[in-house]
Design a protein around this motif. Structure first.
Motif, PDB file in Angstrom:
ATOM      1  N   TYR A 177       0.017   4.862 -10.473  1.00  0.00           N
ATOM      2  CA  TYR A 177      -0.151   4.259 -11.797  1.00  0.00           C
ATOM      3  C   TYR A 177       0.812   4.882 -12.807  1.00  0.00           C
ATOM      4  O   TYR A 177       1.495   4.183 -13.551  1.00  0.00           O
ATOM      5  CB  TYR A 177      -1.606   4.447 -12.259  1.00  0.00           C
ATOM      6  CG  TYR A 177      -1.810   4.254 -13.739  1.00  0.00           C
ATOM      7  CD1 TYR A 177      -1.991   2.977 -14.274  1.00  0.00           C
ATOM      8  CD2 TYR A 177      -1.810   5.346 -14.611  1.00  0.00           C
ATOM      9  CE1 TYR A 177      -2.160   2.790 -15.627  1.00  0.00           C
ATOM     10  CE2 TYR A 177      -1.982   5.175 -15.970  1.00  0.00           C
ATOM     11  CZ  TYR A 177      -2.157   3.889 -16.476  1.00  0.00           C
ATOM     12  OH  TYR A 177      -2.315   3.731 -17.820  1.00  0.00           O
ATOM     13  N   GLU A 208      -5.935   2.092 -13.214  1.00  0.00           N
ATOM     14  CA  GLU A 208      -6.442   0.904 -12.520  1.00  0.00           C
ATOM     15  C   GLU A 208      -5.627  -0.359 -12.742  1.00  0.00           C
ATOM     16  O   GLU A 208      -5.451  -1.163 -11.842  1.00  0.00           O
ATOM     17  CB  GLU A 208      -7.889   0.614 -12.954  1.00  0.00           C
ATOM     18  CG  GLU A 208      -8.893   1.606 -12.409  1.00  0.00           C
ATOM     19  CD  GLU A 208     -10.295   1.316 -12.921  1.00  0.00           C
ATOM     20  OE1 GLU A 208     -10.587   0.144 -13.243  1.00  0.00           O
ATOM     21  OE2 GLU A 208     -11.085   2.283 -13.016  1.00  0.00           O
ATOM     22  N   THR A 230       0.854  -1.180   0.000  1.00  0.00           N
ATOM     23  CA  THR A 230       0.000   0.000   0.000  1.00  0.00           C
ATOM     24  C   THR A 230       0.890   1.230   0.000  1.00  0.00           C
ATOM     25  O   THR A 230       1.791   1.347   0.826  1.00  0.00           O
ATOM     26  CB  THR A 230      -0.926   0.005   1.231  1.00  0.00           C
ATOM     27  OG1 THR A 230      -1.772  -1.140   1.172  1.00  0.00           O
ATOM     28  CG2 THR A 230      -1.786   1.268   1.254  1.00  0.00           C
ATOM     29  N   SER A 259      -4.519   6.362   0.308  1.00  0.00           N
ATOM     30  CA  SER A 259      -3.501   5.461  -0.234  1.00  0.00           C
ATOM     31  C   SER A 259      -4.030   4.605  -1.372  1.00  0.00           C
ATOM     32  O   SER A 259      -5.238   4.559  -1.635  1.00  0.00           O
ATOM     33  CB  SER A 259      -2.973   4.551   0.877  1.00  0.00           C
ATOM     34  OG  SER A 259      -2.570   5.307   1.986  1.00  0.00           O
ATOM     35  N   THR A 260      -3.085   3.934  -2.036  1.00  0.00           N
ATOM     36  CA  THR A 260      -3.417   3.065  -3.155  1.00  0.00           C
ATOM     37  C   THR A 260      -2.821   1.682  -2.919  1.00  0.00           C
ATOM     38  O   THR A 260      -1.628   1.566  -2.630  1.00  0.00           O
ATOM     39  CB  THR A 260      -2.839   3.647  -4.463  1.00  0.00           C
ATOM     40  OG1 THR A 260      -3.342   4.978  -4.625  1.00  0.00           O
ATOM     41  CG2 THR A 260      -3.223   2.796  -5.658  1.00  0.00           C
ATOM     42  N   GLY A 301      -3.852   7.168  -6.545  1.00  0.00           N
ATOM     43  CA  GLY A 301      -3.782   6.119  -7.548  1.00  0.00           C
ATOM     44  C   GLY A 301      -3.230   6.608  -8.881  1.00  0.00           C
ATOM     45  O   GLY A 301      -2.439   5.910  -9.528  1.00  0.00           O
ATOM     46  N   PHE A 339      -4.169  -1.298  -9.459  1.00  0.00           N
ATOM     47  CA  PHE A 339      -4.107  -0.193  -8.503  1.00  0.00           C
ATOM     48  C   PHE A 339      -5.508   0.019  -7.934  1.00  0.00           C
ATOM     49  O   PHE A 339      -6.439   0.324  -8.674  1.00  0.00           O
ATOM     50  CB  PHE A 339      -3.610   1.072  -9.196  1.00  0.00           C
ATOM     51  CG  PHE A 339      -2.295   0.866  -9.909  1.00  0.00           C
ATOM     52  CD1 PHE A 339      -1.087   1.024  -9.228  1.00  0.00           C
ATOM     53  CD2 PHE A 339      -2.250   0.474 -11.250  1.00  0.00           C
ATOM     54  CE1 PHE A 339       0.125   0.810  -9.879  1.00  0.00           C
ATOM     55  CE2 PHE A 339      -1.047   0.256 -11.895  1.00  0.00           C
ATOM     56  CZ  PHE A 339       0.148   0.426 -11.213  1.00  0.00           C
ATOM     57  N   PRO A 372      -7.954   1.756  -4.850  1.00  0.00           N
ATOM     58  CA  PRO A 372      -8.002   2.731  -3.751  1.00  0.00           C
ATOM     59  C   PRO A 372      -8.079   2.018  -2.403  1.00  0.00           C
ATOM     60  O   PRO A 372      -8.851   1.070  -2.238  1.00  0.00           O
ATOM     61  CB  PRO A 372      -9.295   3.512  -4.010  1.00  0.00           C
ATOM     62  CG  PRO A 372      -9.641   3.255  -5.437  1.00  0.00           C
ATOM     63  CD  PRO A 372      -9.085   1.906  -5.781  1.00  0.00           C
TER      64      PRO A 372
END
Ligand SMILES: [Zn+2]
Ligand SMILES: [Zn+2]
Lengths: 180, 391
Positions: free
Chosen positions: A17, A69, A8, A97-98, A13, A89, A91
């Motif tokens: 990404y 994503e 994490t 955080s991602t 995100g 990825f 949420p």
């Protein structure tokens, strides 16, 4: 062989990404990768360090992508080590955080190269992927791979433990590390 | 530079080493003016904490002057010439743990996190001079130290307070304070502290500052108990009395409301078969801890009370009194100190004269005499409570 791992990262995100999607960033945190070069929008050329001074190279293409994503890729052509991977990825529940979920699949081929590569990659492959993701998180959250006096070379595969003594490096050691 | 290093089990040695260099952009190099020997350094020297290597620079309590900063250290945080106290946990300031002010659990500062993860389930922060399990960072019992994330950790001292007044903000003062804070002390509370070493003394002072009605010091060394008594606490010598009975006496049969274990894994006890059992298990490495103080704290604490653990534990223990813990509604709280969280508020308390950290210093030695210092501290000779080293 199939490996999965997750971490994490306390970043949005889109940022996480984007850093991964710029595949040339991957060697900054992945222990075995020496270089990834984009050769097109969805194609790239990868170079990984292997034993006996021999590099393993392959071409790869992104086969599926949802911006922000998911990225999925696989090696193409006659790869020494055919491989494929997906990174998702997601949420995190904290709203800040991602979650980064990685799945890797690779075929260890036969022959001398295969054996050497398997040995090199295979010592504790899951641990190595975890460590790769830990460095990914470090780079995104702190700006670089964290170095201690005992582990001064950052992402050097198979040299993280045992470490050198926790004392300042000599000039010679520093010069050697800079070349890594 | 000169530095005190681990040279094998029960041996430290002052050696000549290269000066530290910037390795990460957010590093600073600190020229050390004062450093100290900590009780937990003894666990490293004894060999109870794994992953020490010959040549590791010891020490995690230090302060000094910034002599170099990396390119990633913003000028409004730290500059060359600043006088700083350095907290022992290395924390990045950016991860979820740091955001929650759980600095000793920083997710990014331990480059050897994989090993710590195997030992603890999840990794912990890097710590200066504290084994490769906590990252392999060179320590501060030296002339110079490299300080990672220098924009996050070090506390600038901008007044004319002496080194000895502020040095312990690096570890033992916040550690003792956090031990008391975790107790959620109310004005009617009686607080018992196991261990009258430096951290125990500061836990006692902190309990008083936080409003405890009565503070009890439990130890076996008369000089440590005298020191606690002089600071206004009630001494209990476990060599002379049955601790549980004495605590019941002192609390009208209730037991202390809050109990602090400031001893940790190498607890000693004169009697009890269980002590011998622990020593044997520890010797054959089937148990890494001698949790005598912890067991006694749990058994003595009043029902519904809090047991706060700041003594260092490294691995596994057995004969944990889970029955007492569960059946009597005890709360167990613990943690390596999140030093960064406490430095500024405690600095203010020092400035206001509410806490006098210098009261525990018994020895001041040049760095080159560090091995002698370890010797007298470990063997409790010469009434040694706390040693400050001068590089
Ligand atoms: Zn300490
Ligand atoms: Zn952190």
């Amino acid at each position: 062989m199939e490996l999965t791992a997750a971490t994490t990262v306390r970043r949005a995100g889109t940022e996480v990404y984007a850093f991964w999607r710029d595949l040339q960033n991957l060697p900054t945190f992945m222990a075995h990768l020496e270089q990834v070069r984009a050769t097109g929008d969805r194609t790239s050329h990868w170079v990984a360090g292997a034993p006996f001074g021999r590099d393993v190279e392959w071409d790869a293409e992104i086969v599926d992508e949802v911006p922000g994503e998911k990225i999925a890729w696989r090696s193409t052509g006659n790869a020494d080590v055919p491989n494929a991977g997906t990174v998702r990825f997601v949420p995190a529940p904290d709203g800040v955080s991602t979650e980064v979920h990685v799945a890797l699949v690779y075929d260890i081929p036969g022959g001398a190269v295969g054996k050497a590569v398997a040995k090199y990659f295979g010592e504790e492959p899951h641990q190595q992927l975890d460590d790769d993701l830990r460095r990914f998180k470090q780079v995104l959250e702190t700006g670089e791979v964290v170095r201690s006096d005992g582990a001064p070379w950052g992402k050097r595969a198979r040299k993280e433990f045992p470490q050198r003594p926790a004392q300042p490096l000599s000039d010679a050691e520093l010069a050697e590390g800079a070349g890594q | 530079m000169r530095a005190n290093t681990w040279a094998g089990r029960n041996k430290v040695e002052v050696r000549d080493l290269p000066d530290p260099k910037i390795l990460n952009k957010r590093d600073a190099i600190v020229g050390i003016t004062s450093t100290a020997i900590c009780g937990s350094d003894l666990h490293l020297v004894d060999g109870y904490v794994p992953t020490m290597q010959d040549g590791d620079v010891m020490g995690h309590e230090f302060m000094g002057e910034v002599i170099e900063v990396g390119s990633g250290v913003p000028a409004d945080t730290l500059r060359v010439g600043d006088r700083v106290v350095v907290p022992f946990p290395i924390a990045c300031g950016a991860c979820a743990a740091c955001a929650a002010e759980l600095y000793s659990c920083c997710e990014n500062s331990n480059p050897n996190a994989g090993i710590a993860e195997k030992m603890f389930g999840h990794p912990v922060a890097g710590i200066f001079g504290y084994s490769h399990l906590t990252g392999g960072f060179a320590g501060g019992q030296a002339q110079y130290a490299r300080v990672p994330f220098a924009d996050v950790g070090p506390l600038k001292i901008e007044s004319d307070l002496t080194d000895e007044q502020v040095l312990f903000l690096s570890d033992i003062l916040p550690t003792g304070y956090m031990g008391a804070e975790m107790c959620d002390i109310r004005p009617s509370d009686v607080v018992a502290v196991w261990g009258a070493g430096p951290v125990g003394q500061f836990a006692m002072d902190s309990a008083r500052v936080l409003g405890a009605a009565k503070v009890i010091a439990i130890d076996r060394e008369p000089y440590r108990l005298r020191m606690a008594e002089q600071a206004g606490h009630i001494p209990v010598n476990f060599d002379d009395v049955d601790v549980r009975l004495r605590l019941l006496e002192l609390t009208g049969g209730r037991g202390p409301d809050r109990c602090i274990d400031a001893v940790g894994m190498e607890a000693t006890h004169g009697s009890a078969h269980i002590a011998a059992y622990d020593r044997i298990k520890q010797a054959v490495r089937s148990e890494t801890e001698r949790p005598h103080a912890l067991r006694q704290a749990i058994m003595s604490c009043r029902s519904g009370g809090v047991v706060s653990v700041i003594g260092v534990y490294g691995g596994f223990l057995d004969k944990f009194p889970a029955g007492a813990w569960m059946n009597r509604s005890l709360t167990l709280r613990t943690g390596q100190c999140h030093v960064q969280r406490y430095m500024k508020p405690l600095l203010r308390r020092i400035e206001r004269g509410e806490i006098d950290p210098t009261r525990i210093i018994t020895h001041r030695l040049p760095l080159d005499e560090a091995p002698h210092g370890y010797d007298i501290f470990k063997n409790k000779q010469d009434n040694c409570e706390k040693i400050v080293l001068k590089p």
